[in-house]
Design a protein around this motif. Structure first.
Motif, PDB file in Angstrom:
ATOM      1  N   ASP A 153      50.574 123.561  45.921  1.00 55.71           N
ATOM      2  CA  ASP A 153      50.452 123.912  47.247  1.00 55.71           C
ATOM      3  C   ASP A 153      49.230 123.604  47.999  1.00 55.71           C
ATOM      4  O   ASP A 153      48.029 123.579  47.661  1.00 55.71           O
ATOM      5  CB  ASP A 153      50.613 125.646  47.045  1.00 55.71           C
ATOM      6  CG  ASP A 153      51.643 126.127  46.298  1.00 55.71           C
ATOM      7  OD1 ASP A 153      51.633 125.723  44.950  1.00 55.71           O
ATOM      8  OD2 ASP A 153      52.679 126.718  46.844  1.00 55.71           O
ATOM      9  N   GLU A 265      59.506 122.948  53.173  1.00 56.97           N
ATOM     10  CA  GLU A 265      58.255 123.770  52.818  1.00 56.97           C
ATOM     11  C   GLU A 265      58.352 125.244  52.444  1.00 56.97           C
ATOM     12  O   GLU A 265      59.216 125.816  53.147  1.00 56.97           O
ATOM     13  CB  GLU A 265      57.049 123.983  53.955  1.00 56.97           C
ATOM     14  CG  GLU A 265      56.504 122.480  54.138  1.00 56.97           C
ATOM     15  CD  GLU A 265      55.675 122.690  55.517  1.00 56.97           C
ATOM     16  OE1 GLU A 265      54.814 121.443  55.866  1.00 56.97           O
ATOM     17  OE2 GLU A 265      55.638 123.532  56.280  1.00 56.97           O
ATOM     18  N   GLN A 267      56.801 128.540  52.129  1.00 56.28           N
ATOM     19  CA  GLN A 267      55.301 129.146  52.497  1.00 56.28           C
ATOM     20  C   GLN A 267      55.118 130.476  52.322  1.00 56.28           C
ATOM     21  O   GLN A 267      56.004 131.484  52.428  1.00 56.28           O
ATOM     22  CB  GLN A 267      55.457 128.925  54.134  1.00 56.28           C
ATOM     23  CG  GLN A 267      55.255 127.578  54.907  1.00 56.28           C
ATOM     24  CD  GLN A 267      55.562 127.606  56.099  1.00 56.28           C
ATOM     25  OE1 GLN A 267      55.535 128.815  56.864  1.00 56.28           O
ATOM     26  NE2 GLN A 267      55.592 126.506  56.812  1.00 56.28           N
ATOM     27  N   ARG A 283      54.033 124.968  49.772  1.00 54.61           N
ATOM     28  CA  ARG A 283      54.533 123.900  48.955  1.00 54.61           C
ATOM     29  C   ARG A 283      55.476 123.034  49.344  1.00 54.61           C
ATOM     30  O   ARG A 283      56.423 123.449  49.744  1.00 54.61           O
ATOM     31  CB  ARG A 283      55.094 124.876  47.469  1.00 54.61           C
ATOM     32  CG  ARG A 283      55.651 123.845  46.611  1.00 54.61           C
ATOM     33  CD  ARG A 283      54.719 122.992  45.960  1.00 54.61           C
ATOM     34  NE  ARG A 283      55.445 122.133  45.046  1.00 54.61           N
ATOM     35  CZ  ARG A 283      55.982 122.318  43.894  1.00 54.61           C
ATOM     36  NH1 ARG A 283      55.599 123.374  43.538  1.00 54.61           N
ATOM     37  NH2 ARG A 283      56.506 121.339  43.123  1.00 54.61           N
TER      38      ARG A 283
END
Length: 333
Positions: A153, A265, A267, A283
């Motif tokens: 991440d 993503e 998050q 990530r």
């Protein structure tokens, strides 16, 4: 007489893990910006498999991703920024994330702590390191870079003061068309200023109010998506000349289904328990359209989302020049 098309789900057992664990982001045939925040840790079942059961997901790209991050930081150290008052937040993140990672991966990782003295073992990297919480010199590469070498991440740290959130630290090597160096020290509202529609719909204001109400230790998550040509994690504004030109030519490339990737993503939003800072874990997952198409429901849904997406949103995401070609290919079945 009406004809109903029945989509047979793929045999998920034969799909590769990159598809089974992919966080497919669309819940319907259209998409608009929203906060879409939910508690972290809940497993989400998809037509291909599942995702979301862990805070720090480790997959087949773990070692290549952390190696790529090291290369990015070697070439451009500005991807790591820590304003002086955020040092405690970085150590807070280490003391929060490494134990969680060890708990989620007991066969390959372990974390032991006695007072401020810690020992971290990561057999995936053949790593055994001892360090002292709060002592930057106990980790030769520095605490934030060390933490970035252990997880896939990106990390953004928000400080809360003056009834606002400020981006005051981070390690971001896999940005989707933005720059940590440019944004560090800015308010949460200022960072999201260029995003279309969010100001009129007060999405950023509501998100900031939600974040400022988070209690120590609370964890939430949301997803966001765009598209990237090739499996390129680093699409920061610093590297714009390396990838921007592909947007104008990919629509004519017969290899488009293999080259164009859906970029998602996941998050995670965490109020760190001791410093009170808010940590964004970002990530990034990439999956080519050719893999999306192996799941019939995904293929049709993504095709419809791209076809219906308003032009201002497509332009902001940088996909306006090829989204119709991608959509047509997906909907052609």
């Amino acid at each position: 007489m009406s004809i109903t098309t029945i989509h047979k789900d793929p045999d998920t057992a034969v799909l590769p893990e990159r598809i089974r664990g992919f966080p497919f982001p669309y819940s319907g045939d259209s998409y608009r910006y929203s906060a879409n925040v939910e508690p972290a840790g809940k497993t989400v079942t998809t037509e291909a498999g599942a995702w979301g059961g862990r805070l720090l997901d480790i997959d087949e790209y773990y070692l290549p991703d952390v190696k790529e991050r090291e290369g990015v930081l070697d070439r451009d150290p500005s991807r790591l920024q820590v304003l002086p008052h955020m040092r405690p937040a970085v150590w807070d993140a280490i003391a929060t994330l490494l134990p969680a990672m060890a708990e989620e991966n007991p066969g390959t990782m372990s974390f032991r702590r006695e007072g401020k003295n810690c020992r971290w073992q990561n057999t995936l990297q053949n790593l055994d390191v001892e360090f002292t919480i709060g002592d930057d010199s106990s980790l030769p590469m520095g605490p934030l870079r060390f933490l970035g070498s252990q997880i896939q991440d990106d990390m953004v740290f928000l400080d809360q003061r003056e009834d606002a959130l400020w981006l005051d630290a981070g390690l971001v090597t896999f940005a989707a068309d933005w720059s940590l160096k440019f944004d560090v020290g800015m308010k949460f509202h200022e960072i999201h200023g260029p995003v279309p529609r969010v100001k009129e719909e007060q999405i950023v204001s509501r998100a900031e109010q939600f974040l400022m109400r988070l209690q120590p230790g609370e964890k939430y998550r949301r997803t966001n998506w765009t598209m990237t040509i090739d499996r390129r994690l680093d699409t920061s504004t610093e590297t714009y000349p390396n990838w921007a030109q592909d947007r104008g030519t990919i629509a004519e490339d017969p290899a488009l289904p293999d080259r164009v990737h859906l970029r998602v993503e996941v998050q995670h939003l965490i109020r760190l328990p001791h410093s009170g800072a808010i940590l964004f874990l970002v990530r990034t997952y990439l999956l080519p359209l050719s893999d999306i198409a192996r799941v019939p429901v995904w293929r049709e849904r993504m095709g419809r989302v791209l076809a219906e997406l308003p032009e201002d949103m497509a332009e902001y995401k940088g996909i306006s020049r090829y989204r119709k070609t991608a959509s047509d290919w997906l909907l052609a079945g």
